[in-house]
Design a protein around this motif. Sequence first.
Motif, PDB file in Angstrom:
ATOM      1  N   PRO A 408       0.825  -1.217   0.000  1.00 28.82           N
ATOM      2  CA  PRO A 408       0.000   0.000   0.000  1.00 28.82           C
ATOM      3  C   PRO A 408       0.852   1.257   0.000  1.00 28.82           C
ATOM      4  N   PHE A 409       0.470   2.201  -0.829  1.00 27.67           N
ATOM      5  CA  PHE A 409       1.110   3.507  -0.976  1.00 27.67           C
ATOM      6  C   PHE A 409       2.454   3.411  -1.714  1.00 27.67           C
ATOM      7  N   ALA A 410       3.299   2.441  -1.368  1.00 29.67           N
ATOM      8  CA  ALA A 410       4.612   2.342  -2.003  1.00 29.67           C
ATOM      9  C   ALA A 410       4.493   2.061  -3.494  1.00 29.67           C
ATOM     10  N   HIS A 411       3.444   1.322  -3.899  1.00 33.11           N
ATOM     11  CA  HIS A 411       3.264   0.968  -5.306  1.00 33.11           C
ATOM     12  C   HIS A 411       2.137   1.758  -5.968  1.00 33.11           C
ATOM     13  N   ASP A 412       1.680   2.815  -5.317  1.00 30.43           N
ATOM     14  CA  ASP A 412       0.545   3.560  -5.861  1.00 30.43           C
ATOM     15  C   ASP A 412       0.835   4.191  -7.213  1.00 30.43           C
ATOM     16  N   GLU A 413       2.073   4.627  -7.422  1.00 30.88           N
ATOM     17  CA  GLU A 413       2.408   5.242  -8.708  1.00 30.88           C
ATOM     18  C   GLU A 413       2.282   4.219  -9.837  1.00 30.88           C
ATOM     19  N   GLU A 414       2.782   2.999  -9.600  1.00 24.96           N
ATOM     20  CA  GLU A 414       2.673   1.944 -10.616  1.00 24.96           C
ATOM     21  C   GLU A 414       1.212   1.552 -10.813  1.00 24.96           C
ATOM     22  N   LEU A 415       0.481   1.416  -9.711  1.00 22.20           N
ATOM     23  CA  LEU A 415      -0.926   1.031  -9.813  1.00 22.20           C
ATOM     24  C   LEU A 415      -1.744   2.095 -10.540  1.00 22.20           C
ATOM     25  N   ALA A 416      -1.410   3.368 -10.320  1.00 20.95           N
ATOM     26  CA  ALA A 416      -2.156   4.449 -10.965  1.00 20.95           C
ATOM     27  C   ALA A 416      -2.121   4.332 -12.491  1.00 20.95           C
ATOM     28  N   ARG A 417      -1.043   3.786 -13.030  1.00 21.11           N
ATOM     29  CA  ARG A 417      -0.939   3.644 -14.481  1.00 21.11           C
ATOM     30  C   ARG A 417      -1.782   2.485 -15.008  1.00 21.11           C
ATOM     31  N   GLU A 418      -2.176   1.586 -14.111  1.00 22.53           N
ATOM     32  CA  GLU A 418      -3.025   0.463 -14.526  1.00 22.53           C
ATOM     33  C   GLU A 418      -4.509   0.821 -14.476  1.00 22.53           C
ATOM     34  N   ILE A 419      -4.855   1.865 -13.747  1.00 24.84           N
ATOM     35  CA  ILE A 419      -6.267   2.205 -13.546  1.00 24.84           C
ATOM     36  C   ILE A 419      -6.974   2.597 -14.844  1.00 24.84           C
ATOM     37  N   PRO A 420      -6.376   3.410 -15.741  1.00 20.93           N
ATOM     38  CA  PRO A 420      -7.109   3.737 -16.978  1.00 20.93           C
ATOM     39  C   PRO A 420      -7.508   2.497 -17.775  1.00 20.93           C
ATOM     40  N   LEU A 421      -6.640   1.490 -17.852  1.00 18.57           N
ATOM     41  CA  LEU A 421      -6.971   0.261 -18.579  1.00 18.57           C
ATOM     42  C   LEU A 421      -8.193  -0.406 -17.961  1.00 18.57           C
ATOM     43  N   MET A 422      -8.233  -0.468 -16.624  1.00 17.57           N
ATOM     44  CA  MET A 422      -9.355  -1.103 -15.936  1.00 17.57           C
ATOM     45  C   MET A 422     -10.609  -0.244 -16.046  1.00 17.57           C
ATOM     46  N   ARG A 423     -10.450   1.058 -15.921  1.00 18.40           N
ATOM     47  CA  ARG A 423     -11.635   1.936 -15.963  1.00 18.40           C
ATOM     48  C   ARG A 423     -12.297   1.921 -17.330  1.00 18.40           C
ATOM     49  N   PHE A 424     -11.525   2.081 -18.396  1.00 18.48           N
ATOM     50  CA  PHE A 424     -12.124   2.146 -19.724  1.00 18.48           C
ATOM     51  C   PHE A 424     -12.704   0.798 -20.132  1.00 18.48           C
ATOM     52  N   THR A 425     -12.117  -0.285 -19.622  1.00 17.57           N
ATOM     53  CA  THR A 425     -12.706  -1.608 -19.837  1.00 17.57           C
ATOM     54  C   THR A 425     -14.061  -1.694 -19.147  1.00 17.57           C
ATOM     55  N   ALA A 426     -14.119  -1.250 -17.897  1.00 14.31           N
ATOM     56  CA  ALA A 426     -15.371  -1.285 -17.133  1.00 14.31           C
ATOM     57  C   ALA A 426     -16.445  -0.425 -17.790  1.00 14.31           C
ATOM     58  N   GLU A 427     -16.042   0.719 -18.335  1.00 13.43           N
ATOM     59  CA  GLU A 427     -17.021   1.606 -18.974  1.00 13.43           C
ATOM     60  C   GLU A 427     -17.701   0.920 -20.158  1.00 13.43           C
ATOM     61  N   GLN A 428     -16.918   0.197 -20.954  1.00 15.59           N
ATOM     62  CA  GLN A 428     -17.510  -0.496 -22.097  1.00 15.59           C
ATOM     63  C   GLN A 428     -18.496  -1.570 -21.640  1.00 15.59           C
ATOM     64  N   ILE A 429     -18.168  -2.236 -20.523  1.00 12.97           N
ATOM     65  CA  ILE A 429     -19.059  -3.275 -20.001  1.00 12.97           C
ATOM     66  C   ILE A 429     -20.388  -2.661 -19.576  1.00 12.97           C
ATOM     67  N   ILE A 430     -20.335  -1.525 -18.876  1.00 10.09           N
ATOM     68  CA  ILE A 430     -21.571  -0.861 -18.445  1.00 10.09           C
ATOM     69  C   ILE A 430     -22.395  -0.414 -19.645  1.00 10.09           C
ATOM     70  N   ILE A 431     -21.725   0.216 -20.593  1.00 10.95           N
ATOM     71  CA  ILE A 431     -22.437   0.748 -21.770  1.00 10.95           C
ATOM     72  C   ILE A 431     -23.077  -0.379 -22.570  1.00 10.95           C
ATOM     73  N   ALA A 432     -22.387  -1.530 -22.636  1.00  8.27           N
ATOM     74  CA  ALA A 432     -22.939  -2.674 -23.382  1.00  8.27           C
ATOM     75  C   ALA A 432     -24.227  -3.182 -22.766  1.00  8.27           C
ATOM     76  N   GLN A 433     -24.434  -2.914 -21.469  1.00  9.25           N
ATOM     77  CA  GLN A 433     -25.661  -3.355 -20.786  1.00  9.25           C
ATOM     78  C   GLN A 433     -26.769  -2.309 -20.876  1.00  9.25           C
ATOM     79  N   GLY A 434     -26.468  -1.150 -21.451  1.00 11.26           N
ATOM     80  CA  GLY A 434     -27.443  -0.069 -21.482  1.00 11.26           C
ATOM     81  C   GLY A 434     -28.685  -0.386 -22.295  1.00 11.26           C
ATOM     82  N   LYS A 435     -29.798   0.169 -21.864  1.00 13.69           N
ATOM     83  CA  LYS A 435     -31.063  -0.003 -22.573  1.00 13.69           C
ATOM     84  C   LYS A 435     -31.556   1.377 -23.019  1.00 13.69           C
TER      85      LYS A 435
END
Length: 437
Positions: A408-435
Amino acid sequence: MSEKPVVSEELIAAGLQKIFGLTEDEGGDFILREPIQLNDGKSIHGVTKAEISEIVTRLNEAKLGNESSFQWASEAEFSLISLGSIGAFDRFFEDKEFIGQGENPVTFKIGKPSREFSAYLLCLFAQNPLLTRTPRYRMLLNRVRHFDTDRTSRGYGNARRPFEADSLFEALGESLRVTTLRITSNKSRSDFELLANSFLFHAAYNIDAAARIGLDSMFRAQAIQRVRRTQTGFLDAPRQTYDADLVHHYLMGVAAEIPLLEYLAYYHIAEHFFDKIFNEDLVNQIRSGITDPSFSARRNKDIQSIIRIVTKAQRQVRDEGGVNEQRALQLVLDRFVNVSRLAADLDAYDATLVDYYANNDVPFAGASKAAIRGRDEEAARGAIAKRIYKVRNALVHAKEGELPKYAPFAHDEELAREIPLMRFTAEQIIIAQGKVL
């Protein structure tokens, strides 16, 4: 811990110019256009070249740790980030000193940054123009320009206390609204970071006030970028409805201040479909097998091949306590994620990220490179699924002795670079379920 901080008289002067708009006289001193009036009737007219030189000498005698702390032989100063309400941590202490026991007691003090630390933050402003484009920078300028009407500091319980400063750097330290922990000792030590974390645990345990060592996002360019696709004035009404559970996870991710929580919130959006997609895939495998023209219900080996498919799936569920998550994640990506759109979203956010994922592992997770462009979509989704799943495992599993492991905290900089990949993936999943509305 690096040996020397990146500071100089020139950088400090440039930072002062950005914040205060000073003028330089013939002797190299810097003069404020309008003096800062203090509560006690005194005023600050500027800063001398000699004081800047003294500060630089002092900083160059220290070691800089992870951009957020300075350590000398018998003292150290750590920048803190409150993990509770904004500015709440320092309000519990009001510049009080806590003196330890023993023959060589250690003193802890929470409060505004020293003139040296304030000067260091000025250097960060001077080195990175991106920092001056943030709303919080404009708020800082506003506070500096209104010393005459707002010359008191806010204390605990929203009470006001007199504003005091002996130099322009101390006035800046008050305006920055940065909190630091200063530790002093009667003898030389090399364990100041251990002492700092011990004090933070002690405070959290006793008074439920939480903070961590770290540099405020105002001074870290990589942490200030937000995902804003549309200006507020151009936002229109939604054209689809979305699953409430998925929306709640997404909102938690957007609002999270801690990278670990943000990443897991987005991961839960994909995880929401694991059982359904995995079971559908199993059904499709069995249907494909029994409808294949080569299949015969009269041949034992054909029946056994179907049994093996089911047995393998059951064994995976039994061994892993559920569905095969990495397989399920890839199936979810196969179903809902368009790789070209994912690459475009990443490029729009940060044009370096696609190449970063293709050329860099995630050391704390043992996750391999993921080439998003230049491969067929199925292979790309497979690589993305492996990277995401291993990062997730590193975040939720922290057994002693296991490597690699997220700290925790020591690897936050590295983890922060992984978040956009996870976020934009999640966004597509939500949008695909949209009605459609």
